[in-house]
Design a protein around this motif. Structure first.
Motif: not given
Length: 200
Positions: A68-71, A94-100, A161-162, A185-193
């Protein structure tokens, strides 16, 4: 970390969690990466506590199994809270956990195949990544566009995942495979987009 997120992860991650229906899944490799990172930085007892807090009772994760992604997001949040004091804050954790998760992925059959096929060209790697996300997650859409020889844009739609977690993945992949440190360079239009424009 390569940029300042539009919304700090300590606030954004719980909001993304609320968007889940419960049917979303993710493979086991990111779970194992979070657990191993916690063990390395804080010890096995702390890692087990964080897993229990996220209602995770299995501490060995099959990379081919869907969980489950929620978990996972709850586990990542619990882990980042514990890692933040030693890693310059929650976002960096969070950045380091993604990289791991990158190294164990590239040690897998699928990861080794992707590395071989991408050769010495980051654009070829990123062009294959949308298919990789289809294997990793059962939701969201991903696309890559080459902008010029050393620049490209990767787009995320409905990705829970963000941007911080995902930028950790991309940064680690570029460093491990090509030995380059890209600018994001980040461009964000919504929490998940959101989109990354990456230059290397």
């Amino acid at each position: 970390m390569k940029f300042t997120p539009t919304v700090p992860e300590v606030d954004a991650l719980p909001e993304r969690l609320k968007l889940l229906s419960g049917a979303e899944t993710i493979r086991g490799t990111p779970f194992q990466a979070v657990y191993n990172t916690l063990v390395r930085h804080r010890g096995e007892i702390v890692a087990t506590e964080a897993a229990r807090e996220a209602e995770i009772h299995e501490l060995r994760f099959n990379p081919l199994k869907n969980y489950p992604l929620r978990n996972f997001l709850r586990f990542e949040y619990s882990a980042a809270r514990r890692l933040a004091p030693g890693l310059n804050g929650f976002d960096e954790a969070i950045f380091q956990l993604g990289a791991a998760a990158v190294e164990p992925f590239f040690n897998s059959v699928a990861g080794r195949t992707m590395k071989i096929l991408s050769g010495h060209e980051p654009h070829r790697l990123f062009s294959a990544v949308p298919s990789g996300y289809q294997l990793l997650l059962n939701g969201g859409k991903h696309a890559y566009e080459k902008n010029d020889l050393t620049c490209g844009t990767f787009s995320f739609f409905g990705d829970t995942l963000g941007p911080v977690h995902n930028s950790g993945i991309f940064d680690a992949a570029l460093r491990q495979i090509y030995g380059v440190r890209a600018e994001f360079a980040l461009e964000q239009s919504a929490l998940t987009d959101f989109k990354f424009r990456m230059t290397w």
